[in-house]
Design a protein around this motif. Sequence first.
Motif, PDB file in Angstrom:
ATOM      1  N   TRP A  36       0.705  -1.274  -0.003  1.00 28.66           N
ATOM      2  CA  TRP A  36      -0.080  -0.018  -0.051  1.00 28.66           C
ATOM      3  C   TRP A  36       0.964   1.235   0.045  1.00 28.66           C
ATOM      4  N   TYR A  37       0.831   2.178  -0.810  1.00 28.67           N
ATOM      5  CA  TYR A  37       1.164   3.524  -0.980  1.00 28.67           C
ATOM      6  C   TYR A  37       0.261   4.503  -0.530  1.00 28.67           C
ATOM      7  N   ALA A  49       2.912   0.222   4.023  1.00 27.75           N
ATOM      8  CA  ALA A  49       3.156  -1.246   4.257  1.00 27.75           C
ATOM      9  C   ALA A  49       3.303  -2.012   3.274  1.00 27.75           C
ATOM     10  N   HIS A  50       3.764  -3.096   3.334  1.00 30.98           N
ATOM     11  CA  HIS A  50       3.807  -4.511   2.421  1.00 30.98           C
ATOM     12  C   HIS A  50       3.860  -5.606   2.953  1.00 30.98           C
ATOM     13  N   ILE A  51       3.402  -6.673   2.352  1.00 29.69           N
ATOM     14  CA  ILE A  51       3.068  -8.230   2.727  1.00 29.69           C
ATOM     15  C   ILE A  51       3.774  -8.937   1.695  1.00 29.69           C
ATOM     16  N   THR A  90      -4.445  11.564   5.900  1.00 22.81           N
ATOM     17  CA  THR A  90      -5.047  12.116   4.787  1.00 22.81           C
ATOM     18  C   THR A  90      -4.240  12.111   3.533  1.00 22.81           C
ATOM     19  N   ALA A  91      -4.820  11.100   2.691  1.00 20.89           N
ATOM     20  CA  ALA A  91      -3.999  11.038   1.234  1.00 20.89           C
ATOM     21  C   ALA A  91      -4.906  10.273   0.368  1.00 20.89           C
ATOM     22  N   VAL A  92      -4.320  10.227  -0.888  1.00 15.62           N
ATOM     23  CA  VAL A  92      -4.962   8.950  -1.843  1.00 15.62           C
ATOM     24  C   VAL A  92      -4.259   7.996  -1.614  1.00 15.62           C
ATOM     25  N   TYR A  93      -4.905   6.765  -1.364  1.00 17.66           N
ATOM     26  CA  TYR A  93      -4.202   5.603  -1.132  1.00 17.66           C
ATOM     27  C   TYR A  93      -4.372   4.683  -2.278  1.00 17.66           C
ATOM     28  N   TYR A  94      -3.051   3.715  -2.612  1.00 12.58           N
ATOM     29  CA  TYR A  94      -2.819   3.147  -3.905  1.00 12.58           C
ATOM     30  C   TYR A  94      -2.258   1.826  -3.414  1.00 12.58           C
ATOM     31  N   CYS A  95      -2.599   0.705  -4.125  1.00  5.81           N
ATOM     32  CA  CYS A  95      -2.031  -0.610  -4.079  1.00  5.81           C
ATOM     33  C   CYS A  95      -1.336  -0.896  -5.294  1.00  5.81           C
ATOM     34  N   ASN A  96       0.011  -1.749  -5.277  1.00  9.11           N
ATOM     35  CA  ASN A  96       0.633  -2.265  -6.424  1.00  9.11           C
ATOM     36  C   ASN A  96       1.663  -3.421  -5.787  1.00  9.11           C
ATOM     37  N   GLY A  97       2.280  -3.920  -6.663  1.00  9.08           N
ATOM     38  CA  GLY A  97       3.386  -4.753  -6.191  1.00  9.08           C
ATOM     39  C   GLY A  97       4.439  -4.075  -5.534  1.00  9.08           C
ATOM     40  N   LEU A  98       5.120  -4.432  -4.627  1.00 13.02           N
ATOM     41  CA  LEU A  98       6.213  -3.843  -3.856  1.00 13.02           C
ATOM     42  C   LEU A  98       7.366  -3.818  -4.897  1.00 13.02           C
TER      43      LEU A  98
END
Length: 114
Positions: A36-37, A49-51, A90-98
């Motif tokens: 998550w970014y 964070a990453h998993i 407060t932000a825009v949250y994005y997901c992606n591959g690490l």
Amino acid sequence: QVQFVESGGGLVQPGRSLRLTCATSASIFDRYYMAWYRQSPGKQRELVAHISISGATDYADSVEGRFTISRDNDKNTMYLQMNNLEPEDTAVYYCNGLDVKFPWGQGTQVTVSS
């Protein structure tokens, strides 16, 4: 073509909680760590964070103890449970591959304000 679909953001008061969801393809969950970014106005996109594929996690100092990242490989879905939210979140949250920057999804807006 890889797609990421983020959802679950919203406007909440400080101290409240949100749960973000990231949906993507099965091949991504089989091959890559997920992350998550977030990005705030005037700032660079930040790793939150990453998993790993097996479920090992790591967090930015600013969110450790408040956020929990998880993944469901059977559903090709990743989550970010955010507790005790602060205005600084407060932000825009994005997901992606690490560290594997596929095209970004639309993100989901999180606003923490009284």
